[in-house]
Write an enzyme that holds these catalytic residues in place. Structure first.
Site, short mmCIF file in Angstrom:
data_model
loop_
_atom_site.label_atom_id
_atom_site.label_comp_id
_atom_site.label_asym_id
_atom_site.label_seq_id
_atom_site.Cartn_x
_atom_site.Cartn_y
_atom_site.Cartn_z
N CYS A 1 -34.20 -34.28 8.46
CA CYS A 1 -35.06 -35.25 7.54
C CYS A 1 -36.41 -35.19 7.80
O CYS A 1 -36.64 -35.39 8.95
CB CYS A 1 -34.43 -36.53 7.45
N CYS A 2 -37.30 -35.16 6.98
CA CYS A 2 -38.81 -35.85 7.18
C CYS A 2 -39.14 -36.41 5.51
O CYS A 2 -38.33 -36.25 4.80
CB CYS A 2 -39.67 -34.84 7.65
#
Length: 147
Positions: free
Chosen positions: A64-65
């Site tokens: 995730c980002c």
């Protein structure tokens, strides 16, 4: 299933991802902002999670980002990883079926908790398809020289 998870930010949806995976019975290994003391940079923590898949110490990973794009790009630099940025359940299902994706990339900005559950449901309910053309495409991208 052993799932490696990374996030460059300690966001509610990232924490919910870890708890949701554990509630589903998965063994979760956290990286980046989800693991105190880890390097939180999206490139570093995403590759750490992806490497565990490539090395066989994790069955799959979720990276995730903020947009999910950087995490996906970083994970895809690891040989043997097929990371797919998924913003909905249909895309997650297709990524598993047609692309045999082994790393799910998520946007911290776009993924709500209800959407997270839908994406995970689709991701884990779907396996690699058996269509010959799809298998041929996966084999093609797996070759180091791309031929």
């Amino acid at each position: 299933m052993r799932i490696s998870v990374s996030s460059d930010m300690d966001e509610p949806v990232a924490r919910r991802l870890v708890s949701e995976l554990r509630e589903r019975g998965h063994d979760v290994r956290a990286h980046g902002a989800l693991s105190p003391g880890d390097d939180e940079r999206w490139a570093v923590c995403s590759q750490a999670a992806a490497r565990e898949v490539a090395e066989g110490t994790a069955d799959q990973a979720v990276v995730c980002c903020w947009t999910g794009t950087g995490a996906s790009i970083a994970a895809n630099k690891v040989p043997g990883v097929r990371a797919a940025l998924c913003t909905d359940a249909y895309t997650a299902e297709g990524a598993r079926r047609w692309n045999d994706a082994n790393v799910l990339a998520l946007s911290l900005r776009l993924t709500s908790e209800p959407l997270l559950k839908e994406i995970l449901d689709a991701w884990f309910a779907t396996g690699a398809g058996t269509d010959a053309e799809d298998r041929e495409n996966v084999a093609y991208v797996e070759r180091p020289d791309g031929t």
